[in-house]
Design an enzyme around this catalytic site. Structure first.
Site, mmCIF file in Angstrom:
data_model
loop_
_atom_site.group_PDB
_atom_site.id
_atom_site.type_symbol
_atom_site.label_atom_id
_atom_site.label_comp_id
_atom_site.label_asym_id
_atom_site.label_seq_id
_atom_site.Cartn_x
_atom_site.Cartn_y
_atom_site.Cartn_z
ATOM 1 N N TYR A 67 46.432 32.474 37.714
ATOM 2 C CA TYR A 67 46.591 32.312 39.156
ATOM 3 C C TYR A 67 45.388 31.559 39.706
ATOM 4 O O TYR A 67 44.240 31.915 39.424
ATOM 5 C CB TYR A 67 46.701 33.666 39.862
ATOM 6 C CG TYR A 67 47.097 33.495 41.305
ATOM 7 C CD1 TYR A 67 48.430 33.540 41.675
ATOM 8 C CD2 TYR A 67 46.150 33.226 42.288
ATOM 9 C CE1 TYR A 67 48.814 33.332 42.986
ATOM 10 C CE2 TYR A 67 46.526 33.017 43.597
ATOM 11 C CZ TYR A 67 47.858 33.066 43.945
ATOM 12 O OH TYR A 67 48.233 32.839 45.251
ATOM 13 N N GLN A 83 54.634 36.416 45.236
ATOM 14 C CA GLN A 83 55.850 35.850 44.636
ATOM 15 C C GLN A 83 55.525 35.150 43.308
ATOM 16 O O GLN A 83 56.305 35.223 42.346
ATOM 17 C CB GLN A 83 56.564 34.908 45.623
ATOM 18 C CG GLN A 83 55.767 33.724 46.143
ATOM 19 C CD GLN A 83 54.922 34.045 47.370
ATOM 20 O OE1 GLN A 83 54.598 35.210 47.623
ATOM 21 N NE2 GLN A 83 54.545 33.018 48.115
ATOM 22 N N ASN A 101 44.016 36.502 46.825
ATOM 23 C CA ASN A 101 43.794 37.319 48.024
ATOM 24 C C ASN A 101 44.364 38.735 47.813
ATOM 25 O O ASN A 101 44.796 39.076 46.721
ATOM 26 C CB ASN A 101 44.394 36.638 49.262
ATOM 27 C CG ASN A 101 45.922 36.511 49.154
ATOM 28 O OD1 ASN A 101 46.568 37.199 48.357
ATOM 29 N ND2 ASN A 101 46.484 35.617 49.948
ATOM 30 N N SER A 110 30.921 38.768 45.054
ATOM 31 C CA SER A 110 29.954 38.308 44.072
ATOM 32 C C SER A 110 28.535 38.810 44.369
ATOM 33 O O SER A 110 28.237 39.198 45.486
ATOM 34 C CB SER A 110 29.984 36.776 44.107
ATOM 35 O OG SER A 110 29.348 36.242 43.002
ATOM 36 N N GLN A 139 24.297 32.086 46.184
ATOM 37 C CA GLN A 139 25.243 33.196 46.069
ATOM 38 C C GLN A 139 25.743 33.608 47.453
ATOM 39 O O GLN A 139 26.943 33.876 47.639
ATOM 40 C CB GLN A 139 24.552 34.393 45.402
ATOM 41 C CG GLN A 139 25.485 35.462 44.920
ATOM 42 C CD GLN A 139 26.526 34.925 43.953
ATOM 43 O OE1 GLN A 139 27.697 35.145 44.153
ATOM 44 N NE2 GLN A 139 26.111 34.182 42.947
ATOM 45 N N HIS A 189 28.849 32.026 49.255
ATOM 46 C CA HIS A 189 30.209 32.272 48.772
ATOM 47 C C HIS A 189 31.032 33.082 49.754
ATOM 48 O O HIS A 189 32.215 32.830 49.945
ATOM 49 C CB HIS A 189 30.170 33.061 47.453
ATOM 50 C CG HIS A 189 30.180 32.202 46.240
ATOM 51 N ND1 HIS A 189 31.200 31.344 45.964
ATOM 52 C CD2 HIS A 189 29.283 32.059 45.230
ATOM 53 C CE1 HIS A 189 30.942 30.696 44.822
ATOM 54 N NE2 HIS A 189 29.783 31.107 44.360
ATOM 55 N N GLU A 237 26.098 41.209 38.728
ATOM 56 C CA GLU A 237 26.970 40.208 38.111
ATOM 57 C C GLU A 237 26.123 39.083 37.495
ATOM 58 O O GLU A 237 26.287 38.746 36.329
ATOM 59 C CB GLU A 237 27.899 39.656 39.200
ATOM 60 C CG GLU A 237 28.890 38.637 38.704
ATOM 61 C CD GLU A 237 29.613 37.950 39.859
ATOM 62 O OE1 GLU A 237 29.164 38.061 41.021
ATOM 63 O OE2 GLU A 237 30.617 37.272 39.581
ATOM 64 N N HIS A 238 25.240 38.501 38.310
ATOM 65 C CA HIS A 238 24.316 37.469 37.835
ATOM 66 C C HIS A 238 22.898 38.013 37.899
ATOM 67 O O HIS A 238 22.516 38.610 38.902
ATOM 68 C CB HIS A 238 24.344 36.220 38.719
ATOM 69 C CG HIS A 238 25.702 35.617 38.900
ATOM 70 N ND1 HIS A 238 26.541 35.964 39.933
ATOM 71 C CD2 HIS A 238 26.365 34.684 38.180
ATOM 72 C CE1 HIS A 238 27.679 35.260 39.842
ATOM 73 N NE2 HIS A 238 27.596 34.480 38.784
ATOM 74 N N ASP A 257 27.560 28.506 36.693
ATOM 75 C CA ASP A 257 28.797 28.491 37.480
ATOM 76 C C ASP A 257 29.698 27.330 37.075
ATOM 77 O O ASP A 257 30.922 27.443 37.105
ATOM 78 C CB ASP A 257 28.466 28.328 38.974
ATOM 79 C CG ASP A 257 27.822 29.569 39.553
ATOM 80 O OD1 ASP A 257 27.925 30.630 38.931
ATOM 81 O OD2 ASP A 257 27.209 29.458 40.641
ATOM 82 N N GLU A 259 47.178 70.801 11.972
ATOM 83 C CA GLU A 259 47.582 70.459 13.341
ATOM 84 C C GLU A 259 49.013 70.906 13.647
ATOM 85 O O GLU A 259 49.550 70.583 14.704
ATOM 86 C CB GLU A 259 47.426 68.946 13.572
ATOM 87 C CG GLU A 259 45.965 68.495 13.498
ATOM 88 C CD GLU A 259 45.733 67.087 14.030
ATOM 89 O OE1 GLU A 259 46.709 66.341 14.215
ATOM 90 O OE2 GLU A 259 44.558 66.744 14.264
ATOM 91 N N HIS A 283 54.842 65.480 9.277
ATOM 92 C CA HIS A 283 53.803 64.538 8.829
ATOM 93 C C HIS A 283 53.433 64.825 7.371
ATOM 94 O O HIS A 283 53.309 63.909 6.557
ATOM 95 C CB HIS A 283 52.552 64.660 9.707
ATOM 96 C CG HIS A 283 52.664 63.975 11.035
ATOM 97 N ND1 HIS A 283 53.561 64.359 12.003
ATOM 98 C CD2 HIS A 283 51.977 62.921 11.564
ATOM 99 C CE1 HIS A 283 53.422 63.574 13.073
ATOM 100 N NE2 HIS A 283 52.463 62.699 12.824
#
Lengths: 421, 421
Positions: A121, A183, A206, A229, A251, A254, A319-320, A353, A407, A412
């Site tokens: 996506y 969709q 989103n 981020s 950063q 963003h 993250e970074h 990046d 068991e 088995h």
């Protein structure tokens, strides 16, 4: 920026938008509609949400040719080089199947198989990033996934951004569809006339896309739901304030909810960076966003020792992480939790990046404690291989049967014993 | 058992219990209570749900000693040998950190780090399986996880099953707590006075445990939610009906919703297995469960060719696959989707359930299309390493800045450019 003691450091964790009940119902209805009405539903949602009236969803050869022209030779060359770097880094992650053999005839191992098909996506509008296309597609391509499908909502002109189409082509996507939102996720999960279903869906989107991914999870696999981020810079008095500030702001631009943190052993650097951030903010095109992010989630923490500073970094699990100290490489062994670690002053975050090769899809919101960057493993799966010889089973049948009976699973025990009756 | 054509093969996918709204609310309330009241809440739920009044939750040295005595030397030896086999197989999965270097000073790589801490949930009552303890704990241990905590609901006598305690000890668990249900999951995720929080929770449980895991996911990592178990046998006319039937029944005795399928090129074998299943069912202690499973989810599919049979297996993507054909090993390359592949007549499924070494926690319900057996990777995470030299950045700064500007992110461009100002 606020200057505080490391003892006052707060978690970088921000709440994740879980969507409203109304949004969840909307997403469910869209998915049902797509399962029932296929392409007709897709065209109708594209008209409704994207204001684009399409007669065909798949991006044509002609459109791809036009995208290359529009992007221009210079940018195409840069995208190609970035794609090559990303391919090269991810090729080093590929795992092989392996076997072990024993003298009694036992063979054990792991068979590594790429997924059959993956959907990527790609968000539309201003969040349409060709770098994101490369980063999401390339690990799947390198893993050996045969069928990679990209979906992205078209603009009102019925087209995708040219650079996004070029990136998809360079990454090796053979099917690009102009459809977005819940969709598109439904189409990838369950298939329509035009879009065959896939086994896994990756890529950011989103809230409707995120909710749709959660909804179809189980029927197909999904990647992690990314949060806002963040960057943490670990610096001593050898770092330059102007560079630290520039990286924090890269950063911050963003997202208003991005989080930028400096952890330093130098009070002087802390003060200089605080001033530099204000100075550099002034001329940024995305000033409003960056300013809000710095105000809400920015902080500078001053530590007495480097050990204390590193402990704070490990608690944040950013993250970074940029390490700008006198001997950054030797701190690597002490850093436990970070999505990507940028070593030294020339490893500014945008290097990773866009260009260096490691993936920019990274664990956010403190999840670097237990999660990894997007990588080839995410597109390969393993099957265990177990081959016992007659001799191997003979040697162990009594023990296996005894364990099964311990068991309470008699069938088995009888199954292994049946070979010697 | 029903004998059908492969063209009539149906998905092994069964609906997963998602819980009722009431159950979800109960779980939420329990989690809130544990976060607020800590150990007090844990003791109170253990009294309410498990009918056990405890003064201390942690299993003591004394209790461990007693568990060894109760289990007995013979069984302890079998558990030890199984643990050793599991350890040995999983040690072969361990990944190392790696780096690549370039002449211009660029260093790229992946740092592999074990998770700090992991919690293992072990169900109580009749579902308390020492093999499950070994299979869930050992990959974490081998990955290098420092702190492994086990939780399991006690019986009314305030104790855990002896063999479960022995398995935990042999697998290397240092903290065992007698607490179960959603309250145990909450304690692992958020901590109480007695139980420090962990980063990831694994292990099967009832619907309340599954809902609690879903609820805390994001704050901590969780493993996949396992569905009912399944086996598919791929066999030609060289297979023995009594052995195939015994293996199908070993799966069927687990659960009324277990799924047992034979796909064969031999009509004769199909008919013999169908009769054998009925015959063998008669004397099984868990006959009622196995019979229900076979009636509801059992099927024998007859294929015209081996290729057709293999295609059916790949569509089913079974958790366990047994290959009982003349040359089973040479079919390995054609099998794409299965959690574990058992090769040849001596590799009866219980060999893998208990003893051989590969994990018995496997992807169920068709998710072998995209998921893997529980493995060491599940307890290690990666951090990207990016180190650019001055020369490397100099060579690429213009391209990186151009790419950033193509995406409209000016602060990104300025960040890399700041190094040369």
């Amino acid at each position: 920026m606020r200057i505080l003691k490391v003892s006052e450091a707060v978690s970088i964790k921000r709440s994740v938008d879980a969507g409203t009940e109304e949004q969840r119902q909307t997403v469910k209805a869209i998915i049902e509609d797509v399962r029932k009405n296929g392409d007709t539903a897709l065209f109708s949602y594209t008209e409704k949400f994207d204001r684009a009236t399409l007669t065909s969803m798949q991006v044509s050869e002609e459109e791809i040719r036009e995208a290359y022209e529009e992007t221009g030779a210079e940018y195409v060359a840069i995208i190609k080089e970035a794609a090559e770097n990303i391919r090269s880094f991810h090729e080093k992650q590929v795992r092989n199947s392996w076997l072990t053999t024993e003298a009694n005839g036992t063979i054990l191992g792991q068979k590594v198989t790429p997924l059959d098909s993956v959907g990527v996506y790609v968000p539309g509008g201003t969040a349409a990033y060709p770098s994101s296309v490369l980063m999401n597609v390339m690990p799947a391509k390198v893993a050996g996934v045969e069928r990679i499908v990209m979906v992205s909502p078209p603009g009102a002109n019925g087209k995708l951004p040219a650079a996004v189409v070029v990136a998809a082509q360079e990454a090796g996507v053979k099917e690009i569809f102009k459809v977005g939102g819940a969709q598109a996720v439904a189409a990838l999960a369950y298939g329509t006339e035009a879009i065959q279903p896939v086994d896994k869906i990756v890529g950011p989107g989103n809230i409707y896309v995120a909710l749709a991914k959660r909804e179809v999870f189980g029927d197909v696999d999904i990647d992690m739901i990314a949060g806002p981020s963040e960057i943490a810079v670990l610096a001593d008095d050898t770092a330059r304030a102007s560079e630290v500030a520039a990286d924090l702001l890269s950063q911050a631009e963003h997202d208003e909810r991005a989080c930028c943190v400096l952890v330093t052993t130098s009070q002087e650097l802390a003060e200089q960076v605080s001033e530099e951030v204000v100075r550099q903010l002034e001329t940024l095109p995305r000033k409003a966003i960056a300013e809000q992010s710095i105000a809400d989630y920015g902080a500078i923490y001053v530590a007495d020792t480097l050990e204390e500073a590193i402990a704070t970094i490990n608690t944040l699990a950013p993250e970074h992480l940029e390490v700008m100290t006198a001997n950054p490489m030797e701190l690597l062994g002490q850093i436990k939790h970070a999505g990507a670690i940028f070593i030294g002053r020339y490893s500014s975050e945008p290097v990773g990046d866009y260009f260096a090769g490691p993936n920019h899809v990274l664990p956010t919101n403190g999840t670097a404690r237990f999660s990894s960057p997007l990588n080839v493993d995410d597109f390969q799966k393993k099957s265990s291989i177990i081959s016992y010889s007659e001799k191997a089973l003979q040697q162990n049948v009594e023990k296996i049967a005894a364990f099964a009976r311990l068991e309470g699973l008699e069938a088995h025990a009888r199954a292994v014993e049946s070979r010697f009756k």
